[in-house]
Write an enzyme that holds these catalytic residues in place. Structure first.
Site, PDB file in Angstrom:
ATOM      1  N   ASP A 113       4.054  81.765  45.255  1.00 16.42           N
ATOM      2  CA  ASP A 113       4.863  83.244  45.267  1.00 16.42           C
ATOM      3  C   ASP A 113       3.910  84.269  45.865  1.00 16.42           C
ATOM      4  O   ASP A 113       2.808  84.106  45.924  1.00 16.42           O
ATOM      5  CB  ASP A 113       5.068  83.273  43.566  1.00 16.42           C
ATOM      6  CG  ASP A 113       6.338  82.606  42.987  1.00 16.42           C
ATOM      7  OD1 ASP A 113       6.539  81.521  43.700  1.00 16.42           O
ATOM      8  OD2 ASP A 113       6.627  83.017  41.877  1.00 16.42           O
ATOM      9  N   ASP A 114       4.960  85.189  45.944  1.00 16.67           N
ATOM     10  CA  ASP A 114       4.024  86.734  46.289  1.00 16.67           C
ATOM     11  C   ASP A 114       3.666  86.813  47.514  1.00 16.67           C
ATOM     12  O   ASP A 114       2.911  87.917  47.732  1.00 16.67           O
ATOM     13  CB  ASP A 114       2.942  87.077  45.128  1.00 16.67           C
ATOM     14  CG  ASP A 114       3.554  87.190  43.803  1.00 16.67           C
ATOM     15  OD1 ASP A 114       4.668  87.033  43.649  1.00 16.67           O
ATOM     16  OD2 ASP A 114       2.699  87.153  42.825  1.00 16.67           O
ATOM     17  N   HIS A 133      11.638  85.585  47.329  1.00 18.97           N
ATOM     18  CA  HIS A 133      11.109  86.196  45.980  1.00 18.97           C
ATOM     19  C   HIS A 133      11.438  87.692  45.993  1.00 18.97           C
ATOM     20  O   HIS A 133      10.682  88.232  45.164  1.00 18.97           O
ATOM     21  CB  HIS A 133       9.472  85.881  46.086  1.00 18.97           C
ATOM     22  CG  HIS A 133       8.980  86.026  44.494  1.00 18.97           C
ATOM     23  ND1 HIS A 133       9.607  85.555  43.562  1.00 18.97           N
ATOM     24  CD2 HIS A 133       7.840  86.369  44.257  1.00 18.97           C
ATOM     25  CE1 HIS A 133       8.874  86.007  42.541  1.00 18.97           C
ATOM     26  NE2 HIS A 133       7.637  86.458  42.849  1.00 18.97           N
ATOM     27  N   HIS A 148       9.949  92.835  44.712  1.00 18.12           N
ATOM     28  CA  HIS A 148       9.484  92.195  43.501  1.00 18.12           C
ATOM     29  C   HIS A 148       9.784  93.291  42.073  1.00 18.12           C
ATOM     30  O   HIS A 148       8.670  93.352  41.576  1.00 18.12           O
ATOM     31  CB  HIS A 148       7.717  92.005  43.467  1.00 18.12           C
ATOM     32  CG  HIS A 148       7.443  91.208  42.853  1.00 18.12           C
ATOM     33  ND1 HIS A 148       7.105  91.329  41.512  1.00 18.12           N
ATOM     34  CD2 HIS A 148       7.051  89.733  42.859  1.00 18.12           C
ATOM     35  CE1 HIS A 148       6.468  90.248  40.871  1.00 18.12           C
ATOM     36  NE2 HIS A 148       6.394  89.221  41.496  1.00 18.12           N
ATOM     37  N   HIS A 187       0.329  80.866  42.971  1.00 19.19           N
ATOM     38  CA  HIS A 187       0.296  82.206  43.777  1.00 19.19           C
ATOM     39  C   HIS A 187      -0.710  82.250  44.949  1.00 19.19           C
ATOM     40  O   HIS A 187      -1.691  81.757  44.919  1.00 19.19           O
ATOM     41  CB  HIS A 187      -0.231  83.412  42.618  1.00 19.19           C
ATOM     42  CG  HIS A 187       0.902  83.377  41.488  1.00 19.19           C
ATOM     43  ND1 HIS A 187       0.583  82.854  40.471  1.00 19.19           N
ATOM     44  CD2 HIS A 187       1.945  84.260  41.375  1.00 19.19           C
ATOM     45  CE1 HIS A 187       1.785  83.212  39.505  1.00 19.19           C
ATOM     46  NE2 HIS A 187       2.593  84.020  40.068  1.00 19.19           N
TER      47      HIS A 187
END
Length: 253
Positions: free
Chosen positions: A42-43, A97, A101, A202
């Site tokens: 993610d991210d 995603h 966010h 992550h």
């Protein structure tokens, strides 16, 4: 200052406010194909992406990257866009995603639509592919989020094994887990011999690539798991459509 790319999309995805309502978005929390493990990140696209991709490639493993549009930096920044294309061109799955966010469960329909539309548009412009999967930030969603995800043809993707190292944005926030603790989590889950594993990692933590990821790959493979994308661990297509990417304006490149 972030460098924006002028892109001409070869195809146009649906409006941020689709006129035709479709089915409510599906939620998945685990893989359905026995013997598979999906490593997800993610991210990003963050500075560790290429290192993660290289580690996966060296081990003949496929990862899934859930990208933000404007979180740590903008996905249209020259370096960030190159990372997206690097992951995609190496055969890894790219997915949504959201744009910035947010906690989607706190937004109205128009705001949720905007989060989905901007990120889908960016990935299509950069790769030519329209994602079929999204992961809600913080794992937070409600009925409205599922409705809007369905309108955009997105499968809402959670996980059944989370690795929250220091500086993560999920449940490990307060304390953070060391690499050694995360390795113990992997070992504990694998020792239970689940039919499949869907992980959450992550990009934002360097040790994901340098220390933990090789350990996870080796441990999962030694336990007999095939390391595949989220789409492959479900036996479905990773993208709603695939075409040519946008063209960068030479004057601004």
């Amino acid at each position: 200052m972030l460098v924006l790319l002028a892109l001409v999309a070869s195809a146009v995805i649906s409006s941020a406010h689709p006129a035709e309502r479709r089915q409510v978005g599906q939620v998945i929390t685990s893989c359905s194909v026995p013997g598979t493990a999906a490593l997800t990140f993610d991210d990003g696209p963050y500075i560790y992406l290429n290192q993660i991709v290289d580690t996966l490639d060296a081990n003949n493993a496929t990862g899934t990257f859930f990208f933000n549009g404007n979180n740590f930096d903008c996905i249209y920044d020259l370096d960030a866009s190159a990372r997206v294309q690097y992951a995609y061109s190496h055969g890894h799955q790219v997915a949504s995603h959201t744009w910035s966010h947010p906690d989607l469960a706190t937004l109205d329909a128009a705001e949720i639509d905007n989060q989905f539309f901007l990120l889908q548009q960016a990935i299509q412009r950069l790769t030519g592919a329209v994602p079929a999967f999204m992961r809600p930030p913080f794992g937070s969603y409600n009925d409205l989020v599922l409705q809007e995800a369905g309108n955009f043809g997105l499968i809402v993707t959670l996980w059944d094994l989370e690795l929250s190292l220091l500086f993560s944005d999920h449940s490990g926030d307060a304390t953070g887990a060391s690499v050694q603790q995360s390795e113990s989590i992997y070992e504990a889950v694998i020792s239970q011999n689940p039919p499949s594993i869907l992980t959450l990692n992550h990009e934002t933590v360097a040790s994901t690539a340098s220390d933990l990821l090789p350990f996870a790959i080796t441990s999962l493979r030694n336990a007999g798991y095939n390391l595949v994308s989220v789409a492959d661990c479900l036996g479905v297509a990773p993208y709603q459509s695939v075409g040519a990417p946008g063209v960068r304006d030479a004057a601004l490149a």
